[in-house]
Design an enzyme around this catalytic site. Sequence first.
Site, PDB file in Angstrom:
ATOM      1  N   MET A  27      38.463  24.286  28.818  1.00 16.97           N
ATOM      2  CA  MET A  27      38.116  22.941  29.297  1.00 16.97           C
ATOM      3  C   MET A  27      37.077  22.311  28.371  1.00 16.97           C
ATOM      4  O   MET A  27      37.179  21.142  28.003  1.00 16.97           O
ATOM      5  CB  MET A  27      37.554  22.980  30.714  1.00 16.97           C
ATOM      6  CG  MET A  27      37.021  21.615  31.133  1.00 16.97           C
ATOM      7  SD  MET A  27      35.882  21.601  32.525  1.00 16.97           S
ATOM      8  CE  MET A  27      34.426  20.910  31.761  1.00 16.97           C
ATOM      9  N   GLY A  79      43.103  52.902  37.749  1.00 20.02           N
ATOM     10  CA  GLY A  79      42.724  51.743  38.550  1.00 20.02           C
ATOM     11  C   GLY A  79      43.890  51.252  39.384  1.00 20.02           C
ATOM     12  O   GLY A  79      43.749  50.962  40.586  1.00 20.02           O
ATOM     13  N   ILE A  80      45.053  51.164  38.765  1.00 20.76           N
ATOM     14  CA  ILE A  80      46.233  50.691  39.498  1.00 20.76           C
ATOM     15  C   ILE A  80      46.671  51.749  40.510  1.00 20.76           C
ATOM     16  O   ILE A  80      47.119  51.428  41.612  1.00 20.76           O
ATOM     17  CB  ILE A  80      47.356  50.280  38.519  1.00 20.76           C
ATOM     18  CG1 ILE A  80      46.896  49.008  37.799  1.00 20.76           C
ATOM     19  CG2 ILE A  80      48.675  50.074  39.234  1.00 20.76           C
ATOM     20  CD1 ILE A  80      47.889  48.376  36.886  1.00 20.76           C
ATOM     21  N   HIS A  87      37.146  29.859  36.687  1.00 19.61           N
ATOM     22  CA  HIS A  87      38.225  30.788  36.309  1.00 19.61           C
ATOM     23  C   HIS A  87      39.120  31.035  37.511  1.00 19.61           C
ATOM     24  O   HIS A  87      38.889  31.990  38.269  1.00 19.61           O
ATOM     25  CB  HIS A  87      37.634  32.125  35.857  1.00 19.61           C
ATOM     26  CG  HIS A  87      36.908  32.062  34.559  1.00 19.61           C
ATOM     27  ND1 HIS A  87      37.515  32.358  33.354  1.00 19.61           N
ATOM     28  CD2 HIS A  87      35.630  31.729  34.259  1.00 19.61           C
ATOM     29  CE1 HIS A  87      36.633  32.225  32.370  1.00 19.61           C
ATOM     30  NE2 HIS A  87      35.485  31.837  32.882  1.00 19.61           N
ATOM     31  N   GLU A 131      41.887  32.322  37.661  1.00 22.83           N
ATOM     32  CA  GLU A 131      42.660  33.569  37.555  1.00 22.83           C
ATOM     33  C   GLU A 131      42.067  34.721  38.356  1.00 22.83           C
ATOM     34  O   GLU A 131      42.778  35.633  38.775  1.00 22.83           O
ATOM     35  CB  GLU A 131      42.826  33.988  36.085  1.00 22.83           C
ATOM     36  CG  GLU A 131      41.567  34.426  35.337  1.00 22.83           C
ATOM     37  CD  GLU A 131      40.804  33.281  34.676  1.00 22.83           C
ATOM     38  OE1 GLU A 131      40.907  32.128  35.154  1.00 22.83           O
ATOM     39  OE2 GLU A 131      40.082  33.543  33.678  1.00 22.83           O
ATOM     40  N   CYS A 152      37.616  27.171  31.412  1.00 25.38           N
ATOM     41  CA  CYS A 152      36.238  27.413  30.989  1.00 25.38           C
ATOM     42  C   CYS A 152      36.028  26.949  29.542  1.00 25.38           C
ATOM     43  O   CYS A 152      35.975  25.747  29.306  1.00 25.38           O
ATOM     44  CB  CYS A 152      35.869  28.875  31.203  1.00 25.38           C
ATOM     45  SG  CYS A 152      34.085  29.082  31.404  1.00 25.38           S
ATOM     46  N   GLU A 170      36.980  55.398  42.553  1.00 24.71           N
ATOM     47  CA  GLU A 170      37.583  55.771  41.266  1.00 24.71           C
ATOM     48  C   GLU A 170      36.472  56.140  40.286  1.00 24.71           C
ATOM     49  O   GLU A 170      35.595  55.322  40.000  1.00 24.71           O
ATOM     50  CB  GLU A 170      38.383  54.564  40.735  1.00 24.71           C
ATOM     51  CG  GLU A 170      39.018  54.832  39.391  1.00 24.71           C
ATOM     52  CD  GLU A 170      39.557  53.556  38.721  1.00 24.71           C
ATOM     53  OE1 GLU A 170      39.650  52.496  39.384  1.00 24.71           O
ATOM     54  OE2 GLU A 170      39.856  53.635  37.522  1.00 24.71           O
TER      55      GLU A 170
HETATM   56  N1  GLN Z   1      31.124  30.171  26.146  1.00 24.17           N
HETATM   57  C1  GLN Z   1      31.249  29.189  27.172  1.00 24.17           C
HETATM   58  C2  GLN Z   1      30.028  29.122  28.064  1.00 24.17           C
HETATM   59  O1  GLN Z   1      29.239  30.044  28.092  1.00 24.17           O
HETATM   60  C3  GLN Z   1      32.496  29.426  27.996  1.00 24.17           C
HETATM   61  C4  GLN Z   1      32.458  30.680  28.795  1.00 24.17           C
HETATM   62  C5  GLN Z   1      33.808  31.117  29.277  1.00 24.17           C
HETATM   63  O2  GLN Z   1      34.831  30.670  28.789  1.00 24.17           O
HETATM   64  N2  GLN Z   1      33.833  32.037  30.224  1.00 24.17           N
HETATM   65  O3  GLN Z   1      29.827  28.166  28.751  1.00 24.17           O
END
Ligand code: GLN
Length: 531
Positions: A385, A22-23, A508, A510, A382, A145
Amino acid sequence: MDKNKTKYIFITGGVCSSLGKGIAAASLGSLLELRGFKIGLQKIDPYLNVDAGTMSPYQHGEVFVTADGAETDLDLGNYERFTDSPVSKINSITTGQIYLSVINKERRGEYLGKTVQVVPHITTEIKARIKKVATEYDLDILIVEVGGTVGDIESIPFIEAIRQFALDIGKENVLFIHLTLIPYIPVSGELKTKPTQHSVKELGSLGILPDILMCRTSRPLTEEIKEKIAIMTNIEKRAVIQALDISSTIYEIPLQYSKEGLDDIVIEKLKLPQKKKDLSRWEKIVNIISESKKEVKIGVVGKYLELSDAYKSLFEALVHGGIANKIKVNIKKIDSEYFNEDSFKDVNGILIPGGFGSRGIDGKIRAITYARENNIPLFGICLGMQLMVVEFARNILGMKDANSEEFNEDTPYPVISLMEEQKQIINLGGTMRLGTYKTKLNKNSKLYKIYNQEYIFERHRHRFEFNNEFKNIFEKNGMIIAGVHEESGLVEAIEIKDHLWAIGVQFHPEYKSKPFSPVPLFVDFIKVSSR
Ligand code: GLN
């Protein structure tokens, strides 16, 4: 360049998995892109799952989410991190998708009268999906790939499809690259070429002769070894490219391949114009990483930590935050099931990543309490939080058994609850809230200052949400609702008011971070943690 004449590069893998295909694909993509070609990257995964979304991170590492909400293999993350070329649903193919679509067509009567077979029906479907990426993105070069290792039963239809593909569009428009391993045997002090010879032979038996060999190795390949490989595999010696293990950073790999002349030979063999390239993007990043003296330690409290691929984008995003600050980021993996508060003594910031299921939840909540009470920078993503909300409810609002409905459906305080539109859902595949949504930031939040804009676009993957019935009581007691999805009113981000830096986001961030364009949240988290 004639736009109808996309060139195709197929990368297969030999000898064993985990060689970094992949890289390698992403790095080659970058080198061609830096010469001014419009490139795209596509991944074929030979498993029967329709997508990666229903798999545990222990299977193939993290599930990467594209802007349009596909749940894919983590290599698509590498493609986006290394290049400017976006990926979407069509950039990921699995055996499951191919069969599903062929079988649906059969049921609709589209093959009426015919016997439906792997050749030609499955292979035709595969070829059409490859072509589609090239046309939809209007590409000069598409790099495909092929996942798995040559010799696997699962990948045979794909190998057959790419063999036919070259025949269909003309071999002059196609390049086959085979990535193999040259193992080093310590007792004899030798590099061994035999597994590579066998792998090329195996590929040959399926009708594909590689044009270029990329040889993963822990020691430099001598001229003699290259010669031997060349003679035994019938590949020109200069097309035997060394892919030496790197010790510093994966972002050095494009530079390494450039030095080996990989893109020169690709361009020559595909008869593309030799355009100049500017490598300063990678040189800058590699220099910052090697010259960064200052260090910061981030404790990541998770449960899939044995396998670092399970948090691939997250760990990379932290590194990108470090690059922006010229700080080296050390990640301390803290297992949410087995730790005590001493584990946090040497960390400068605590991050609670996303996740599913109840295992490790109590530990994550304890870690949040620790960070909150000790004013340590705290970043929840996610599930992270959601647990910041649960912790706040239990310990600040006095709601003793507050919980997410994911872990206790009968909690008296369901501060995190199943979204309304999720309640009717029976099929679990591809049905979460997925992909990019627009978040409106609260002007009185840190988040607003960090992003320096009112609206942000980040990617989501979740079923549960902050329960708005509790919004007022949280706000009255020191939680800031930092971001919302305007159309639905869903809470997308929270902050703890009297704290140095405690931010939880439902999205997310990231997934969008790149070494040369880091996401502001990671940059600020690293900055504050390093103070
Ligand atoms: N399990 C949680 C949800 O479905 C958080 C999902 C996650 O962290 N990607 O809302």
